[in-house]
Design a protein around this motif. Sequence first.
Motif, PDB file in Angstrom:
ATOM      1  N   ARG A  54      15.146  21.259   3.471  1.00  0.00           N
ATOM      2  CA  ARG A  54      16.292  21.281   4.369  1.00  0.00           C
ATOM      3  C   ARG A  54      16.233  20.048   5.267  1.00  0.00           C
ATOM      4  NH1 ARG A  54      16.925  26.294   7.002  1.00  0.00           N
ATOM      5  NH2 ARG A  54      18.107  25.180   8.588  1.00  0.00           N
ATOM      6  N   ARG A  55      17.417  19.594   5.619  1.00  0.00           N
ATOM      7  CA  ARG A  55      17.582  18.557   6.617  1.00  0.00           C
ATOM      8  C   ARG A  55      18.490  19.109   7.702  1.00  0.00           C
ATOM      9  NH1 ARG A  55      18.236  13.141   2.757  1.00  0.00           N
ATOM     10  NH2 ARG A  55      16.159  12.298   3.165  1.00  0.00           N
ATOM     11  N   ASP A  56      18.028  19.019   8.957  1.00  0.00           N
ATOM     12  CA  ASP A  56      18.765  19.582  10.078  1.00  0.00           C
ATOM     13  C   ASP A  56      19.132  18.489  11.076  1.00  0.00           C
ATOM     14  OD1 ASP A  56      18.546  22.702   9.763  1.00  0.00           O
ATOM     15  OD2 ASP A  56      16.569  21.928   9.276  1.00  0.00           O
ATOM     16  N   LEU A  57      20.151  18.765  11.859  1.00  0.00           N
ATOM     17  CA  LEU A  57      20.662  17.786  12.818  1.00  0.00           C
ATOM     18  C   LEU A  57      19.813  17.806  14.094  1.00  0.00           C
ATOM     19  CD1 LEU A  57      22.971  15.715  12.925  1.00  0.00           C
ATOM     20  CD2 LEU A  57      24.326  17.412  14.170  1.00  0.00           C
ATOM     21  N   VAL A  58      18.556  17.408  13.944  1.00  0.00           N
ATOM     22  CA  VAL A  58      17.614  17.326  15.051  1.00  0.00           C
ATOM     23  C   VAL A  58      16.823  16.035  14.906  1.00  0.00           C
ATOM     24  CG1 VAL A  58      17.415  19.833  15.338  1.00  0.00           C
ATOM     25  CG2 VAL A  58      15.847  18.631  13.784  1.00  0.00           C
ATOM     26  N   GLY A  59      15.987  15.758  15.917  1.00  0.00           N
ATOM     27  CA  GLY A  59      15.123  14.596  15.855  1.00  0.00           C
ATOM     28  C   GLY A  59      13.774  14.949  15.268  1.00  0.00           C
ATOM     29  N   HIS A  60      12.723  14.462  15.904  1.00  0.00           N
ATOM     30  CA  HIS A  60      11.354  14.680  15.417  1.00  0.00           C
ATOM     31  C   HIS A  60      10.852  16.024  15.943  1.00  0.00           C
ATOM     32  CE1 HIS A  60       7.731  13.295  13.496  1.00  0.00           C
ATOM     33  NE2 HIS A  60       7.018  13.489  14.590  1.00  0.00           N
ATOM     34  N   GLU A  61      11.447  17.068  15.424  1.00  0.00           N
ATOM     35  CA  GLU A  61      11.156  18.422  15.892  1.00  0.00           C
ATOM     36  C   GLU A  61      11.620  19.405  14.831  1.00  0.00           C
ATOM     37  OE1 GLU A  61      14.057  19.653  19.028  1.00  0.00           O
ATOM     38  OE2 GLU A  61      14.808  17.605  18.716  1.00  0.00           O
ATOM     39  N   LEU A  62      11.209  20.665  15.010  1.00  0.00           N
ATOM     40  CA  LEU A  62      11.623  21.711  14.085  1.00  0.00           C
ATOM     41  C   LEU A  62      12.864  22.411  14.612  1.00  0.00           C
ATOM     42  CD1 LEU A  62       8.163  23.307  13.199  1.00  0.00           C
ATOM     43  CD2 LEU A  62       9.432  21.554  11.943  1.00  0.00           C
ATOM     44  N   ALA A  63      13.922  22.403  13.835  1.00  0.00           N
ATOM     45  CA  ALA A  63      15.110  23.171  14.192  1.00  0.00           C
ATOM     46  C   ALA A  63      14.757  24.657  14.183  1.00  0.00           C
ATOM     47  CB  ALA A  63      16.232  22.894  13.202  1.00  0.00           C
ATOM     48  N   PRO A  64      15.374  25.452  15.058  1.00  0.00           N
ATOM     49  CA  PRO A  64      15.063  26.893  15.091  1.00  0.00           C
ATOM     50  C   PRO A  64      15.200  27.563  13.730  1.00  0.00           C
ATOM     51  CG  PRO A  64      16.403  26.282  16.982  1.00  0.00           C
ATOM     52  CD  PRO A  64      16.331  25.077  16.102  1.00  0.00           C
ATOM     53  N   GLU A  65      16.163  27.124  12.946  1.00  0.00           N
ATOM     54  CA  GLU A  65      16.372  27.732  11.639  1.00  0.00           C
ATOM     55  C   GLU A  65      15.218  27.458  10.670  1.00  0.00           C
ATOM     56  OE1 GLU A  65      20.223  26.792  13.645  1.00  0.00           O
ATOM     57  OE2 GLU A  65      18.406  25.653  13.154  1.00  0.00           O
ATOM     58  N   VAL A  66      14.467  26.385  10.929  1.00  0.00           N
ATOM     59  CA  VAL A  66      13.348  26.053  10.053  1.00  0.00           C
ATOM     60  C   VAL A  66      12.280  27.134  10.093  1.00  0.00           C
ATOM     61  CG1 VAL A  66      11.417  24.451   9.714  1.00  0.00           C
ATOM     62  CG2 VAL A  66      13.707  23.567  10.149  1.00  0.00           C
ATOM     63  N   LEU A  67      12.051  27.709  11.260  1.00  0.00           N
ATOM     64  CA  LEU A  67      10.965  28.667  11.415  1.00  0.00           C
ATOM     65  C   LEU A  67      11.164  29.887  10.528  1.00  0.00           C
ATOM     66  CD1 LEU A  67      10.504  28.427  15.282  1.00  0.00           C
ATOM     67  CD2 LEU A  67       9.227  27.236  13.485  1.00  0.00           C
ATOM     68  N   ALA A  68      12.380  30.412  10.503  1.00  0.00           N
ATOM     69  CA  ALA A  68      12.663  31.572   9.651  1.00  0.00           C
ATOM     70  C   ALA A  68      12.568  31.198   8.179  1.00  0.00           C
ATOM     71  CB  ALA A  68      14.048  32.134   9.972  1.00  0.00           C
ATOM     72  N   HIS A  69      13.056  30.027   7.834  1.00  0.00           N
ATOM     73  CA  HIS A  69      13.008  29.573   6.446  1.00  0.00           C
ATOM     74  C   HIS A  69      11.559  29.351   6.006  1.00  0.00           C
ATOM     75  CE1 HIS A  69      15.335  26.934   3.305  1.00  0.00           C
ATOM     76  NE2 HIS A  69      14.620  27.886   2.748  1.00  0.00           N
ATOM     77  N   LEU A  70      10.772  28.744   6.879  1.00  0.00           N
ATOM     78  CA  LEU A  70       9.359  28.508   6.580  1.00  0.00           C
ATOM     79  C   LEU A  70       8.616  29.826   6.403  1.00  0.00           C
ATOM     80  CD1 LEU A  70       6.924  26.570   6.330  1.00  0.00           C
ATOM     81  CD2 LEU A  70       6.704  26.713   8.841  1.00  0.00           C
TER      82      LEU A  70
END
Length: 207
Positions: A183-199
């Motif tokens: 996934r690519r999210d509209l954030v910088g050098h950080e984890l988007a909140p949605e990444v945590l659930a996906h991970l």
Amino acid sequence: MGAFGDPVVLWRGSDDPTAPLVVLLHGRGSNEADFVDLTDHLPVGFAYAAVRGPVDLGGGYAWFENRGIGRPIASSLAGTMRWFRAWLDSVASGGRPVVLVGFSGGAAFAGGLLLDDPARYAGVGVLCGTLPFDAGVSVEPGRLAGAAVFVAQGVLDHVIPGELLDRTWKYLHGDSGAFVVSRRDLVGHELAPEVLAHLAEWVAGRV
């Protein structure tokens, strides 16, 4: 364990020595305590080990010496990977499943470990980072055939050079042969909140 000594490790989750092990690898200039809270978002039933990088930067730690952001020195990466594998073999022998999850510099280290020994890991998470290209590990076509890789990148990441993020994305989705969830999210050098659930969902599926 050689010149670096024994790893500093924070443990969370299951204390069953046969439970699947997820190893968390922090970013450059950080430490294990900064990354261990990721376990709050990951599945129960796993053992979690947040490990401190062996290279002391004086105020933080790293997984290798580099020649620029995202560009490990090959000899340094080889040495720290040997050190890490010696520790891992002491805690995860006998076929215990191992998943690596690295952020930034830890992602490059995790990627190096995977490229060096693709069959060793049940999965590798590459979060906001690059694979260690031109650093003594093979990135030949098919190198990661069948390997499970989770990739998360920030579209606005200006820390890791864009060329390395793009090269990582292209290789993993193409020539590597890996089975990739990304996934690519509209954030910088950080984890988007949605990444945590996906991970978390991806980690749960590794065993």
